[in-house]
Design an enzyme around this catalytic site. Structure first.
Site, PDB file in Angstrom:
ATOM      1  N   TRP A  25       0.963  -1.399   0.171  1.00 46.88           N
ATOM      2  CA  TRP A  25      -0.250   0.077  -0.140  1.00 46.88           C
ATOM      3  C   TRP A  25       0.878   1.495  -0.039  1.00 46.88           C
ATOM      4  CZ3 TRP A  25      -4.406   2.483   3.250  1.00 46.88           C
ATOM      5  CH2 TRP A  25      -5.524   2.542   2.698  1.00 46.88           C
TER       6      TRP A  25
ATOM      7  N   LYS B  27      -2.918   7.247  -7.435  1.00 45.15           N
ATOM      8  CA  LYS B  27      -3.803   6.430  -8.551  1.00 45.15           C
ATOM      9  C   LYS B  27      -3.879   4.679  -7.965  1.00 45.15           C
ATOM     10  CE  LYS B  27      -2.669   5.758 -12.880  1.00 45.15           C
ATOM     11  NZ  LYS B  27      -2.258   5.829 -14.062  1.00 45.15           N
TER      12      LYS B  27
ATOM     13  N   LEU C  26       2.414   2.313  -3.526  1.00 49.62           N
ATOM     14  CA  LEU C  26       2.446   3.297  -4.722  1.00 49.62           C
ATOM     15  C   LEU C  26       1.376   3.811  -5.186  1.00 49.62           C
ATOM     16  CD1 LEU C  26       4.523   0.483  -7.006  1.00 49.62           C
ATOM     17  CD2 LEU C  26       5.306   2.454  -5.573  1.00 49.62           C
ATOM     18  N   HIS C  27       0.194   3.472  -4.390  1.00 49.20           N
ATOM     19  CA  HIS C  27      -1.227   4.118  -4.813  1.00 49.20           C
ATOM     20  C   HIS C  27      -0.976   5.481  -4.295  1.00 49.20           C
ATOM     21  CE1 HIS C  27      -1.546   3.421  -0.378  1.00 49.20           C
ATOM     22  NE2 HIS C  27      -2.513   4.488  -0.475  1.00 49.20           N
ATOM     23  N   ASP C  28      -0.302   5.921  -3.621  1.00 51.74           N
ATOM     24  CA  ASP C  28      -0.037   7.413  -3.028  1.00 51.74           C
ATOM     25  C   ASP C  28       0.605   8.251  -4.074  1.00 51.74           C
ATOM     26  OD1 ASP C  28      -1.307   7.456  -0.608  1.00 51.74           O
ATOM     27  OD2 ASP C  28       0.522   6.707   0.554  1.00 51.74           O
TER      28      ASP C  28
END
Length: 387
Positions: A285, A347, A287-289
């Site tokens: 959790w 994303k 790379l979504h940032d």
């Protein structure tokens, strides 16, 4: 006493029953969004007007919320107070009192603000959320897209416009006592949902086949995942990498029986990975940032430490193709995706996005498996470094 939730549920049920009766009485098909279903019922007088009115009302509500956001009306109450006069609000947000009054009163029927009488405005739960900027960034989402078309910068977002700052969202939050803590608490609560449990990663990756090896948990927070992995697999050692301020708080909470196998290391994941030759590099959790531009930088920072056969495990959302997941689940994931766009230009990614991201970072990153375990909200992307 009947709760408001029960009243709403009853209302929905009753109105759906009425709609179904209407369709049957007029020999009309069930509701559908398929192209080949006749749409004549949409124009029947009994239902067209309520439908159109609802659409118009929703658009008007969004426009009003945008005005509240743009002029900071919800955050213009006197410090420490949940009530204010219209004059006080007008002075603080620098608008004429009649304009403030018309905006606020237009929102009263939607339970955003309430009026106590004698021109005294009071907060509701909804207006308090607006005051804390939880919704403002969403309302400035399109403004940011117009101002910075195609931007991948984390400080060119709806959050920046809503808060009038050039700082990255997390850096901006850190300037206000308690705000970062509230955000972190909210994320921690979200992470503790059943679909985010560590068990999905524990049960769906072959940790037991690694042997007496080292796992580097990049951006691993306080070890929420490394600790369960170490507890389940006594031969494994875990290094949790985080920023110094996170480690300072996390280290004292480490169970005493794990201190020989779980350690904390200060590290900025945009810089070169200092632990060379570990068997697995876990990014859970993370790379979504970040937009692709910055996610690629994070992945490339691993490269100097990798050997042929090194594993990279990404534990992230994998957006389904339309229709692949239940509607509610897909809606939640898509809202999360746009939420990250509003906050940091981050994303959530579909399979094709993950493939493109890893290929852009380095052709030696090869996806071995990608998928989401049944019951889990997060997918597992197994990557091997093949030099």
């Amino acid at each position: 006493m009947t709760s408001r939730t029960e009243e709403l549920a009853t209302s929905v049920s009753e109105n759906l029953a009425k709609l179904q009766d209407y369709l049957k009485a007029n020999n009309l098909p069930d509701l559908s969004i398929e192209d080949d279903v006749p749409l004549q019922f949409q124009f029947e007088p009994d239902f067209a007007s309520p439908r159109d009115a609802a659409i118009i009302a929703r658009r008007e509500l969004l426009a009003l919320l945008s005005a509240v956001s743009r002029f900071n009306i919800a955050s213009s109450f006197p410090d420490g107070h949940d009530t204010a006069t219209y004059d006080e609000l007008a002075e603080r947000c620098r608008l004429p009192e009649p304009e403030v009054r018309r905006i606020v009163r237009a929102l009263l029927p939607s339970y955003i603000f309430q009026e106590k009488g004698n021109g005294i405005v009071a907060h509701t739960a909804a207006s308090k959320k607006l005051a804390r900027n939880h919704l403002m960034s969403a309302l400035r989402f399109t403004d940011a897209m117009q101002k910075w078309p195609g931007s991948e910068e984390p400080n060119q977002t709806g959050y920046n416009l809503a808060n009038g700052t050039e700082d990255h969202a997390f850096a901006h939050m850190a300037k206000f006592p308690g705000r970062s803590e509230r955000f972190a608490a909210a994320m921690a609560l979200f992470s503790k949902g059943p679909g985010n449990s560590p068990k999905w990663l524990l049960e769906n990756y072959p940790w037991g086949h690694i042997g007496c090896e080292t796992i580097v948990d990049v951006g691993g927070s306080s070890g929420e995942y490394s600790i369960p992995i170490a507890q389940a697999y006594p031969d494994l050692k875990c290094i949790v990498q985080e920023l110094p301020e996170v480690i300072t708080k996390a280290s004292p909470t480490l169970p005493s029986d794990l201190k020989e196998r779980v350690s904390f290391m200060a590290h900025d994941f945009f810089t070169e990975q200092p632990v060379k030759g570990a068997n697995v590099y876990l990014l859970r959790w993370v790379l979504h940032d970040w937009s692709d531009k910055y996610a690629i930088r994070i992945l490339r920072a691993l490269v100097p430490a990798l050997e042929s056969g090194s594993k990279i495990v990404l534990h992230e959302h994998i957006l389904p193709e339309p229709g692949e997941a239940p509607t509610l689940q897909e809606r939640t994931l898509r809202i999360f995706d746009t939420g990250m766009r509003e906050l940091t230009n981050g994303k959530a990614r579909e399979v094709r996005d993950w493939e493109a991201l890893l290929a852009s970072a380095d052709p030696c990153f090869k996806i071995e498996k990608i998928g989401t375990p049944r019951g889990s909200d997060l997918g597992i992307i197994e990557v091997e470094w093949k030099s």
